[in-house]
Design a protein around this motif. Sequence first.
Motif, short mmCIF file in Angstrom:
data_model
loop_
_atom_site.label_atom_id
_atom_site.label_comp_id
_atom_site.label_asym_id
_atom_site.label_seq_id
_atom_site.Cartn_x
_atom_site.Cartn_y
_atom_site.Cartn_z
N TYR A 1 6.88 9.62 0.96
CA TYR A 1 6.16 8.55 0.28
C TYR A 1 6.62 7.24 0.90
N TRP A 2 5.69 6.48 1.45
CA TRP A 2 6.03 5.20 2.06
C TRP A 2 5.28 4.08 1.34
N VAL A 3 5.96 2.96 1.19
CA VAL A 3 5.32 1.73 0.70
C VAL A 3 5.27 0.79 1.89
N VAL A 4 4.04 0.40 2.25
CA VAL A 4 3.82 -0.41 3.44
C VAL A 4 3.42 -1.83 3.03
N ASP A 5 4.05 -2.81 3.65
CA ASP A 5 3.68 -4.21 3.46
C ASP A 5 2.46 -4.45 4.36
N ARG A 6 1.31 -4.67 3.75
CA ARG A 6 0.07 -4.85 4.54
C ARG A 6 0.12 -6.08 5.42
N GLN A 7 0.80 -7.13 4.96
CA GLN A 7 0.87 -8.37 5.74
C GLN A 7 1.70 -8.20 7.01
N LEU A 8 2.81 -7.48 6.88
CA LEU A 8 3.71 -7.31 8.02
C LEU A 8 3.47 -6.03 8.80
N GLY A 9 2.76 -5.07 8.18
CA GLY A 9 2.53 -3.79 8.81
C GLY A 9 3.79 -2.94 8.92
N LEU A 10 4.74 -3.15 7.99
CA LEU A 10 6.02 -2.45 8.01
C LEU A 10 6.24 -1.63 6.76
N GLU B 1 0.85 -1.19 0.00
CA GLU B 1 0.00 0.00 0.00
C GLU B 1 0.88 1.24 0.00
N GLY B 2 0.50 2.23 -0.78
CA GLY B 2 1.23 3.49 -0.81
C GLY B 2 0.61 4.50 0.14
N VAL B 3 1.47 5.21 0.87
CA VAL B 3 1.02 6.24 1.80
C VAL B 3 1.82 7.52 1.53
N VAL B 4 1.12 8.65 1.50
CA VAL B 4 1.77 9.95 1.29
C VAL B 4 1.52 10.82 2.51
N ALA B 5 2.57 11.50 2.97
CA ALA B 5 2.43 12.41 4.11
C ALA B 5 3.20 13.69 3.80
N GLU B 6 2.50 14.81 3.89
CA GLU B 6 3.15 16.11 3.71
C GLU B 6 3.56 16.63 5.07
N GLY B 7 4.84 16.97 5.18
CA GLY B 7 5.36 17.50 6.43
C GLY B 7 4.87 18.92 6.67
N ALA B 8 5.03 19.37 7.88
CA ALA B 8 4.63 20.73 8.23
C ALA B 8 5.55 21.72 7.53
N PRO B 9 4.99 22.83 7.02
CA PRO B 9 5.85 23.86 6.42
C PRO B 9 6.81 24.40 7.48
N ARG B 10 8.05 24.67 7.05
CA ARG B 10 9.03 25.22 7.97
C ARG B 10 9.94 26.17 7.21
N GLY B 11 10.74 26.91 7.93
CA GLY B 11 11.68 27.84 7.32
C GLY B 11 11.72 29.13 8.11
#
Length: 98
Positions: A34-43, A13-23
Amino acid sequence: MPPLSSGGTGRFEGVVAEGAPRGGLHELEQTTSYWVVDRQLGLVVASFEGLMEASLSRETGLWTDYTFSDVCEVSVAPDDSSVHVKYYDGREEFVPLP
């Protein structure tokens, strides 16, 4: 939110997370993960990042001079064999999944 498509109801499963703006006062940075998660292992089995930077115009008071770098799009192959990674500079690569 940037695109990330998964191979349907497969193992990964693909997961996208936008970080908080900073500067600083006249700078803006934001990281997209962008994370790719193994649904079976939860990793998380693969991770990628993209970066957006901008500066504040002293003339208009608006954010200008946007630059984007690193990863802009990630998609899991329909057969769950690999991840297709696209970069802002036009490069592409296929990363095998376990």
